[in-house]
Scaffold this motif. Structure first.
Motif, short mmCIF file in Angstrom:
data_model
loop_
_atom_site.label_atom_id
_atom_site.label_comp_id
_atom_site.label_asym_id
_atom_site.label_seq_id
_atom_site.Cartn_x
_atom_site.Cartn_y
_atom_site.Cartn_z
N GLY A 175 0.82 -1.21 0.00
CA GLY A 175 0.00 0.00 0.00
C GLY A 175 0.85 1.26 0.00
N LYS A 176 1.90 1.27 0.79
CA LYS A 176 2.78 2.44 0.84
C LYS A 176 3.46 2.66 -0.50
CE LYS A 176 5.05 5.77 2.79
NZ LYS A 176 4.37 7.04 3.04
N LEU A 177 3.95 1.58 -1.11
CA LEU A 177 4.59 1.71 -2.42
C LEU A 177 3.60 2.18 -3.48
CD1 LEU A 177 6.92 -1.40 -2.46
CD2 LEU A 177 7.59 1.00 -2.31
N ALA A 178 2.36 1.73 -3.38
CA ALA A 178 1.34 2.16 -4.34
C ALA A 178 1.06 3.66 -4.19
CB ALA A 178 0.06 1.36 -4.15
N ARG A 179 1.00 4.13 -2.93
CA ARG A 179 0.75 5.56 -2.71
C ARG A 179 1.93 6.39 -3.20
NH1 ARG A 179 -3.21 8.19 -3.12
NH2 ARG A 179 -2.50 9.81 -1.71
N ILE A 180 3.14 5.90 -2.97
CA ILE A 180 4.32 6.62 -3.45
C ILE A 180 4.31 6.70 -4.98
CG2 ILE A 180 6.84 6.45 -3.69
CD1 ILE A 180 6.91 5.41 -0.82
N ASP A 181 3.79 5.64 -5.61
CA ASP A 181 3.71 5.58 -7.07
C ASP A 181 2.62 6.50 -7.62
OD1 ASP A 181 4.63 4.54 -9.52
OD2 ASP A 181 2.97 3.12 -9.58
N GLY A 182 1.76 7.01 -6.74
CA GLY A 182 0.72 7.94 -7.18
C GLY A 182 -0.63 7.30 -7.39
N ALA A 183 -0.84 6.12 -6.88
CA ALA A 183 -2.12 5.44 -7.05
C ALA A 183 -3.18 6.09 -6.17
CB ALA A 183 -1.99 3.97 -6.68
N THR A 184 -4.43 5.94 -6.56
CA THR A 184 -5.53 6.46 -5.75
C THR A 184 -5.70 5.58 -4.53
OG1 THR A 184 -7.16 5.11 -6.90
CG2 THR A 184 -6.70 7.29 -7.83
N TYR A 185 -6.52 6.05 -3.58
CA TYR A 185 -6.74 5.26 -2.37
C TYR A 185 -7.42 3.92 -2.69
CZ TYR A 185 -5.23 9.07 0.60
OH TYR A 185 -4.48 10.02 1.23
N ALA A 186 -8.32 3.92 -3.65
CA ALA A 186 -8.99 2.68 -4.02
C ALA A 186 -8.00 1.67 -4.63
CB ALA A 186 -10.12 2.96 -5.01
N ALA A 187 -7.14 2.16 -5.48
CA ALA A 187 -6.13 1.27 -6.09
C ALA A 187 -5.13 0.80 -5.04
CB ALA A 187 -5.40 2.01 -7.21
N THR A 188 -4.82 1.68 -4.10
CA THR A 188 -3.91 1.30 -3.02
C THR A 188 -4.49 0.18 -2.18
OG1 THR A 188 -2.98 3.52 -2.95
CG2 THR A 188 -2.70 2.16 -1.00
N LEU A 189 -5.76 0.30 -1.82
CA LEU A 189 -6.42 -0.75 -1.04
C LEU A 189 -6.49 -2.06 -1.81
CD1 LEU A 189 -9.31 1.17 0.70
CD2 LEU A 189 -7.30 0.17 1.76
N THR A 190 -6.72 -1.96 -3.10
CA THR A 190 -6.77 -3.17 -3.93
C THR A 190 -5.41 -3.86 -3.96
OG1 THR A 190 -8.48 -2.19 -5.30
CG2 THR A 190 -7.27 -4.06 -6.23
N ARG A 191 -4.35 -3.10 -4.12
CA ARG A 191 -3.01 -3.69 -4.15
C ARG A 191 -2.62 -4.28 -2.79
NH1 ARG A 191 0.36 0.77 -7.72
NH2 ARG A 191 -1.08 0.77 -9.48
N ALA A 192 -3.00 -3.58 -1.73
CA ALA A 192 -2.70 -4.09 -0.39
C ALA A 192 -3.47 -5.39 -0.11
CB ALA A 192 -3.03 -3.04 0.66
N ALA A 193 -4.73 -5.42 -0.51
CA ALA A 193 -5.53 -6.62 -0.30
C ALA A 193 -5.00 -7.79 -1.14
CB ALA A 193 -6.99 -6.35 -0.67
N THR A 194 -4.55 -7.50 -2.33
CA THR A 194 -3.96 -8.54 -3.18
C THR A 194 -2.69 -9.10 -2.56
OG1 THR A 194 -4.88 -7.47 -5.13
CG2 THR A 194 -3.10 -9.05 -5.49
#
Length: 63
Positions: free
Chosen positions: A23-42
């Motif tokens: 999730g942290k890496l996704a946020r650093i990459d500029g992903a939205t909160y929804a995409a971040t949650l999806t990546r973290a859940a995956t």
């Protein structure tokens, strides 16, 4: 019984750490909160699935 509980707790902690990192890496990459949650859940689901697969393989070998 205590070993099973300790191992389960350790796997869950590792899965949560992997999810938080993803999730942290996704946020650093500029992903939205929804995409971040999806990546973290995956990532969380992947770690839990990997642990279950290893457990099944070891159970098959040891019995």
């Amino acid at each position: 019984m205590a070993v099973v509980l300790l191992t389960t707790a350790l796997v869950i902690v590792v899965a949560l750490l992997a999810a938080a990192g993803a999730g942290k890496l996704a946020r650093i990459d500029g992903a939205t909160y929804a995409a971040t949650l999806t990546r973290a859940a995956t990532a969380f689901a992947a770690v839990i699935t990997l642990a279950a697969s290893v457990t099944a393989a070891l159970a098959a070998l040891l019995t």
